[in-house]
Design a protein around this motif. Structure first.
Motif, short mmCIF file in Angstrom:
data_model
loop_
_atom_site.label_atom_id
_atom_site.label_comp_id
_atom_site.label_asym_id
_atom_site.label_seq_id
_atom_site.Cartn_x
_atom_site.Cartn_y
_atom_site.Cartn_z
N SER A 88 -4.37 10.44 -2.90
CA SER A 88 -3.45 9.95 -3.94
C SER A 88 -3.36 8.43 -3.99
N LEU A 89 -3.88 7.73 -2.99
CA LEU A 89 -3.81 6.27 -2.97
C LEU A 89 -4.77 5.70 -4.00
N ASP A 90 -4.24 4.94 -4.96
CA ASP A 90 -5.04 4.36 -6.03
C ASP A 90 -5.72 3.10 -5.52
N GLN A 148 1.25 1.15 -5.22
CA GLN A 148 1.55 2.56 -5.40
C GLN A 148 3.05 2.77 -5.59
#
Length: 575
Positions: free
Chosen positions: A128-130, A159
C-alpha cells in the motif's frame, strides 16, 4: 474534596535536554547540506556554485531562495528543521504504539537497520506504500541505502497526507531537498530520537506537547523581556499545562455539567480531581452527550482537549454508544480549539487523532476525520483586491460590516481568539460563497479562498460553548506590540493590563449562559488595583464555582517558570 496527585512517570528532565539539542542538531545538519546547493544559512548569503546536482535540482533550489527572500534565512531554516523534527517524532510515536504496519525509524529484535528498509531489501515492503518502486530497486541494487531510506521515509510522510493533512502536508521540494543526511549512521538525528527518549514515554500522547514546549525553549529565552513581534508571541507565551491542573479544570467544568444533568452517572468515579461540593443551582440542559460543546481558545498542543476527549469517551460509553460513533461525535460535535501558532495547531490535531487511534485502531483508515482545531489567520489580500472581490460577488453579501470584520484579521495571528466578530449570519454567507464557481477567475479565486477561510474562523469565534477551558497567554502591557496594545485598550479596557485577564472576559463571552469556564492564570488579578474593575465585573455578573490558589510552583515540571498561579471555574451569569 479529593485531589489525588497522579504519579508522574515521564522523564521530563531527559526531554528538556533532548528537544533543544535535537533542534540545534537539525539546524546544523540542514545548514551543512544547504551549502552543497549554494545556500549559506550561517552567513545569510547565496553562493556562486555549480554542479550536476545543482543543475538537476534547480527548481527546488529556486523555490528555496524565493522562500528565504519572502521570509528570512533564519526563519526558513527554523521552518525546515521543525518540519523534519515534527515528522520524525510523529512517526516515532506511531511506531512505538503499534499504529503502523512497520517500524520506519527503529528495528525489531536485535537488528539495527530500521524495519522498513529491511523489508524493502527483502521484497516484503507493504504494497500500500505509494513509492516509485523502480527507483527504489535501482537504489537498493547499487547499495545506496541512505538514498533508498530517504525515499521510503518521504513516501511514508506523503502517505499520511490524506488522513492527517494538518500534520503531514505534502513536503515542499525545497524541504525534501534539505532532508538531513546520514539518517542510517550511529550519530543520526533518528538514532537520537530512538535512543534519546525512553520508549515507555512515547506511550503517553502528552509527550508531543512536552517535546514542543522544550523544543521552543531556547527561542523563548531569546525573545523574553522585550516587545514581541507577531512571530515571537507563541514562543514567548506558550506554557504546557501540568496534567493534574488540566484534570482539575476539565473535570470541574465538563464533568460537573454532565453530573448536574445526570446525577446518577458513575463519571465521578473516573475523576480524581473533581471537587465534591453543593450542586449547581442552574446549568445548561444537556439531553445527549452530542449537545456538549467544549472549547479551548488558546489550544497550544491540545492538552485540555485530549483529556476532554477521554472524559467524553467515558460519557458516551455510559450512554451505550459504540466506539466508532463516539469518536465521530467527539471530533465533529464536541471538541473545538483555536490557536495562533500553526505548529501547535498541527500538534493538537495530531494528538487528538492519536487518542482516537488508541480507542479505535482503524481510525486513520476508516474515519479520516480532521479534528476541529483551527489556526488563526492573517488577512493578506490588498484593499484593492478586497474591493474588487466585493464588486464581483456583490455588496449585498460582502457588506461594509463584513469588510470591517475581515480587516480585524490583518492581525489575526496577533489578536487571536480575542477577536469578537460582529457578523451575524456567517453560516448563510459561507453557504452562498461556497456555491460560487470562481475557478475561471484566478485573481478573484485566490482572494475568494482566503476570505472563505477567515469567515469560517469568524463562525467559530461567534459560537457559544457549554464549557470553555484554557491556559491563556501571559503577557503584560510592556510586552505588547503597538497593534496588540491598541487592540486590548479599545476592546478590553477593564483587563488590558495582561493578556491572561483579557482572556478571562473573552472566555466568558464564549460560554453559554449558566455554562462553566475554567482557567489557570497568574493570581495578580485577585489583588492588584489595575484589575479592580475586572474583579467587580466578575463578582457582580458571574459566580466563582471553585478556586484553587496554587502559588509559585504549579509549573515547576517545566523548570525555571516561577509563576504565581490560580486555577478556577467560573459560572456565567449571576448567582
Amino acid at each position: 474534596m479529593t485531589m489525588k496527585k497522579m504519579r508522574q512517570t515521564m522523564n521530563k528532565s531527559k526531554l528538556k535536554s533532548f528537544a533543544p539539542q535535537a533542534r540545534n542538531k537539525l539546524r546544523d545538519l540542514i545548514s551543512a547540506k544547504a551549502l552543497r546547493f549554494g545556500i549559506d544559512f550561517k552567513n545569510e548569503k547565496f553562493l556562486e556554485s555549480d554542479s550536476v546536482e545543482i543543475r538537476e535540482k534547480s527548481a527546488a533550489i529556486k523555490e528555496l531562495k524565493e522562500q528565504i527572500n519572502t521570509a528570512s534565512f533564519d526563519e526558513t531554516l527554523e521552518q525546515i528543521a521543525y518540519t523534519w523534527f515534527n515528522r520524525f517524532i510523529a512517526l516515532r510515536f506511531m511506531e512505538v504504539n503499534g499504529y503502523l504496519k512497520t517500524r520506519p525509524l527503529s528495528a525489531s529484535g536485535d537488528f539495527t537497520t530500521p524495519d522498513i528498509l529491511t523489508e524493502a531489501q527483502s521484497g516484503t515492503l507493504d504494497d500500500s506504500l505509494d513509492i516509485d518502486r523502480t527507483k527504489l530497486l535501482d537504489l537498493l541494487s547499487k547499495n545506496e541505502l541512505e538514498s533508498a531510506y530517504q525515499l521510503l521515509l518521504v513516501a511514508m510522510f506523503n502517505q499520511f497526507n490524506d488522513s492527517m493533512p494538518y500534520m503531514f502536508e505534502r513536503i515542499n521540494d525545497y524541504t525534501e531537498l534539505l532532508m538531513p543526511d546520514g539518517l542510517l549512521s550511529e550519530h543520526s538525528i533518528i538514532k537520537d530520537i530512538v535512543e534519546g527518549v525512553d520508549e515507555d514515554d512515547w506511550k503517553d500522547v502528552q509527550i508531543i506537547g512536552w517535546l514542543y514546549q522544550f523544543y521552543i525553549s531556547e527561542k523563548k529565552d531569546e525573545v523574553m523581556g522585550k516587545k514581541y513581534t507577531q512571530d515571537e508571541i507563541p514562543a514567548a507565551t506558550q506554557l504546557f499545562t501540568p496534567h493534574w491542573i488540566v484534570c482539575y479544570m476539565v473535570e470541574n467544568s465538563l464533568g460537573k455539567l454532565w453530573l448536574a444533568n445526570n446525577p446518577d452517572s458513575n463519571l465521578r468515579e473516573n475523576m480524581n480531581y473533581y471537587i465534591e461540593e453543593e450542586e449547581l443551582e442552574r446549568f445548561p440542559i444537556i439531553n445527549s452527550p452530542e449537545e456538549i460543546t467544549f472549547l479551548d481558545p488558546c489550544t497550544g498542543s491540545g492538552h485540555a482537549l485530549v483529556y476532554a476527549f477521554d472524559l467524553l469517551m467515558k460519557i458516551y460509553e455510559e450512554r451505550g454508544y459504540d466506539t466508532k460513533d463516539a469518536i465521530t461525535h467527539i471530533l465533529t460535535k464536541n471538541l473545538y480549539g483555536l490557536e495562533i501558532d500553526d505548529r501547535a495547531t498541527a500538534l493538537a490535531n495530531y494528538a487528538l487523532s492519536m487518542r482516537a487511534m488508541h480507542y479505535y485502531p482503524k481510525f486513520l483508515r476508516r474515519l479520516k476525520i480532521s479534528p476541529n482545531v483551527f489556526a488563526m489567520k492573517n488577512l493578506t489580500v490588498s484593499q484593492e483586491a478586497l474591493d474588487e472581490y466585493a464588486k464581483e460577488i456583490g455588496t449585498d453579501l460582502i457588506t461594509n460590516n463584513l469588510i470591517e470584520n475581515l480587516e480585524l484579521f490583518r492581525e489575526g495571528k496577533t489578536f487571536g481568539s480575542l477577536i469578537v466578530p460582529t457578523v451575524a449570519n456567517t453560516d448563510d454567507i459561507l453557504e452562498s460563497l461556497e456555491a460560487r464557481d470562481l475557478s475561471g477567475n484566478l485573481f478573484i479565486r485566490d482572494t475568494h479562498e482566503e476570505i472563505l477561510s477567515i469567515i469560517k474562523l469568524m463562525h467559530f469565534l461567534q459560537k457559544e460553548y457549554t464549557c470553555v477551558v484554557t491556559n491563556p497567554p501571559y503577557m503584560g502591557s510592556k510586552g505588547m506590540n503597538k497593534e496588540l496594545s491598541a487592540f486590548v485598550k479599545k476592546n478590553y479596557p477593564d483587563s488590558k493590563a495582561d493578556l491572561f485577564a483579557c482572556f478571562m472576559e473573552r472566555c466568558l463571552e464564549f460560554t453559554v449562559d449558566d455554562g462553566l469556564m475554567a482557567m489557570i492564570n497568574q493570581h495578580s488579578w485577585m489583588f492588584l488595583s489595575s484589575y479592580e474593575k475586572l474583579r467587580i465585573k466578575l463578582l457582580e455578573n458571574h459566580k466563582i464555582d471553585t478556586l484553587v490558589h496554587l502559588g509559585p510552583r504549579a509549573f515547576e515540571e517545566i523548570g525555571g517558570e516561577v509563576v504565581q498561579s490560580v486555577a478556577f471555574v467560573l459560572q456565567k451569569g449571576k448567582s
